[in-house]
Design a protein around this motif. Structure first.
Motif, short mmCIF file in Angstrom:
data_model
loop_
_atom_site.label_atom_id
_atom_site.label_comp_id
_atom_site.label_asym_id
_atom_site.label_seq_id
_atom_site.Cartn_x
_atom_site.Cartn_y
_atom_site.Cartn_z
N LEU A 137 50.75 58.36 8.83
CA LEU A 137 49.39 58.69 9.24
C LEU A 137 49.38 59.52 10.52
O LEU A 137 48.59 60.46 10.66
N ALA A 195 50.47 63.20 9.82
CA ALA A 195 49.67 64.01 8.91
C ALA A 195 49.03 65.16 9.69
O ALA A 195 48.49 64.96 10.78
N THR A 226 46.23 66.79 10.19
CA THR A 226 44.83 66.58 9.82
C THR A 226 43.97 67.82 10.04
O THR A 226 42.93 67.97 9.41
N ASP A 276 44.88 69.99 6.84
CA ASP A 276 44.78 69.31 5.55
C ASP A 276 43.35 68.84 5.32
O ASP A 276 42.96 67.76 5.77
N TYR A 333 42.76 65.35 3.68
CA TYR A 333 43.06 64.08 4.34
C TYR A 333 42.67 64.08 5.82
O TYR A 333 43.18 63.29 6.59
N ARG A 378 38.57 60.01 3.15
CA ARG A 378 39.82 60.75 3.03
C ARG A 378 40.98 60.05 3.74
O ARG A 378 42.10 60.06 3.26
N LEU A 379 40.70 59.44 4.85
CA LEU A 379 41.77 58.70 5.52
C LEU A 379 42.13 57.45 4.73
O LEU A 379 43.31 57.09 4.61
N GLU A 414 41.96 57.20 1.54
CA GLU A 414 42.75 57.67 0.42
C GLU A 414 44.19 57.98 0.84
O GLU A 414 45.15 57.73 0.10
N LEU A 415 44.34 58.49 2.06
CA LEU A 415 45.68 58.77 2.58
C LEU A 415 46.46 57.47 2.73
O LEU A 415 47.65 57.39 2.37
N ARG A 450 47.51 56.27 -0.80
CA ARG A 450 48.59 57.05 -1.39
C ARG A 450 49.93 56.80 -0.69
O ARG A 450 50.97 56.67 -1.35
N ARG A 451 49.90 56.76 0.62
CA ARG A 451 51.16 56.55 1.34
C ARG A 451 51.71 55.14 1.08
O ARG A 451 52.92 54.95 0.97
#
Length: 398
Positions: free
Chosen positions: A160, A163, A165, A168, A171, A186-187, A189-190, A193-194
């Motif tokens: 995190l 990233a 940001t 991107d 995210y 979006r965070l 979702e990040l 996914r991570r």
């Protein structure tokens, strides 16, 4: 002259010369006169045992294929964790994960290279999202490894923080505050996914290790265990023939040995050889045995599973089985990693009311994991045999 100590080998011994050499080495180490008792040629046919062992099949796959396997067959990939451990407490897992993630974010707060990225990350919100996603993880939710959980928490925090940001748009941290009601932030979702990425990495590592352990168990332990079972089956069917071989080896030294309490024998026996020695010492027409030392042996295990007969009563579970006077003293050695070694003192009681002596011998790192055959070379085993046999020499008639 002094009567020798008779040494009876265990399972999967098909090398007479090798066994004789092992007894000679043990004789030198103990200072006792020893006589090998070989019965291996009467054991199981073991030349083709490996034909019955499952083989490990290794498939070569592309990166795309590997990714597909991890996604589509994850339940199989992560099965070892589910089988090897009880389902850990999610609260306990989160405690470890929480501490590691917070620590990483706090450490970063003083890092000027991050341009204050950590300030935009609220640990409480991140951990709420992790908690929502956690039940969907296949590997992480099943592990009780504090090290794995802590490293995963740190890795998520680093992902995190690192990233990009500003570039991107998918995210960016700013998407967190103004997320539409029908879409995840979006965070958030990040984080999801991570976490899934880290779960797949952990699962792939566990699967690789489990596969190698499986292969090692089959190739290292499988043949030894299978040969053990083969010789046990043969012994159960041809017990009298094998006993007759032992009796013949004793008779070569002196036909009077072991036939009365006045001329008992001394015996050292490994593995199934210990079962043979106890069976003969407790038979209706026993091999009178003054001192017995067994190592890596299974007499107690066999007796509780299937009473051995002879002069022995079945094990009731309430009191040990009384051994006849034809078995005088018994020292039973076991190595901590030997899966084929069993204790005797809770199952049996000697005729004088005492118990057989169960004596552990220290594990030597040089022996590896398959320790059932390692006793012969352990100095502690030689020392224990010498101590058990001292003052027990029986002088025979010249």
């Amino acid at each position: 002259m002094t009567d020798p100590v008779f040494v009876v080998h265990g399972v999967a011994n098909r090398d007479l010369d090798g066994f004789t050499a092992a007894v000679e080495a043990l004789q030198s180490a103990t200072g006792l006169s020893m006589e090998p008792v070989y019965w291996g040629d009467l054991g199981a046919e073991d030349r083709f045992l490996t034909a019955a062992l499952p083989a490990r099949h290794t498939a070569s796959v592309s990166v795309t294929g590997l990714d597909s396997t991890l996604r589509d067959s994850a339940s199989d990939t992560f099965l070892p964790l589910h089988l090897l451990a009880d389902q850990p407490s999610t609260a306990d897992q989160m405690t470890v994960f929480d501490a590691a993630l917070r620590d990483e974010l706090e450490t970063d707060s003083d890092d000027t290279l991050r341009d204050g990225h950590s300030a935009a990350l609220n640990p409480d919100e991140i951990l709420d999202w992790v908690a929502e996603e956690w039940p969907e993880t296949r590997c992480l939710s099943r592990t009780d490894s504090s090290a794995l959980l802590a490293e995963t928490g740190r890795a998520l925090a680093r992902a995190l923080l690192e990233a990009d940001t500003e570039k991107d748009a998918a995210y960016g941290y700013e998407g967190l505050r103004d997320e539409p009601s029908d879409e995840p932030g979006r965070l958030r979702e990040l984080v999801r996914r991570r976490l899934r990425d880290l779960d797949r990495v952990a699962g792939a590592a566990v699967s690789a290790v489990a596969g190698r352990v499986n292969h090692a168990v089959r190739t290292r332990f499988g043949p030894g265990t299978t040969r053990f079972l083969g010789d046990v089956l043969v012994y159960q069917r041809h017990r009298d023939t094998i006993h007759a071989r032992v009796r013949a080896c004793v008779d070569k030294v002196d036909p009077e040995l072991g036939r009365s309490p006045e001329r008992p024998v001394r015996v050292v026996a490994h593995s199934l050889g210990g079962v043979i020695a106890v069976d003969m010492a407790t038979a209706h027409e026993p091999l009178w045995t003054e001192r017995l030392v067994t190592f890596g042996s299974q007499s107690a295990f066999f007796h509780v599973c299937d009473p051995r007969g002879g002069q022995l009563l079945p094990y009731s579970g309430h009191a040990p089985v009384r051994l006849p006077a034809s078995l005088g003293r018994w020292t039973n050695l076991w190595e901590p990693l030997d899966m084929l070694a069993f204790a005797a003192s809770q199952v049996f009681q000697l005729d004088d009311g005492s118990s057989p002596v169960d004596l552990p011998v220290p594990h030597a790192a040089s022996t590896g994991l398959w320790t059932h055959s390692a006793y012969w070379d352990l100095p502690d085993v030689a020392a224990a045999i010498a101590a058990a046999m001292k003052d027990a020499s029986i002088a025979s008639e010249p």
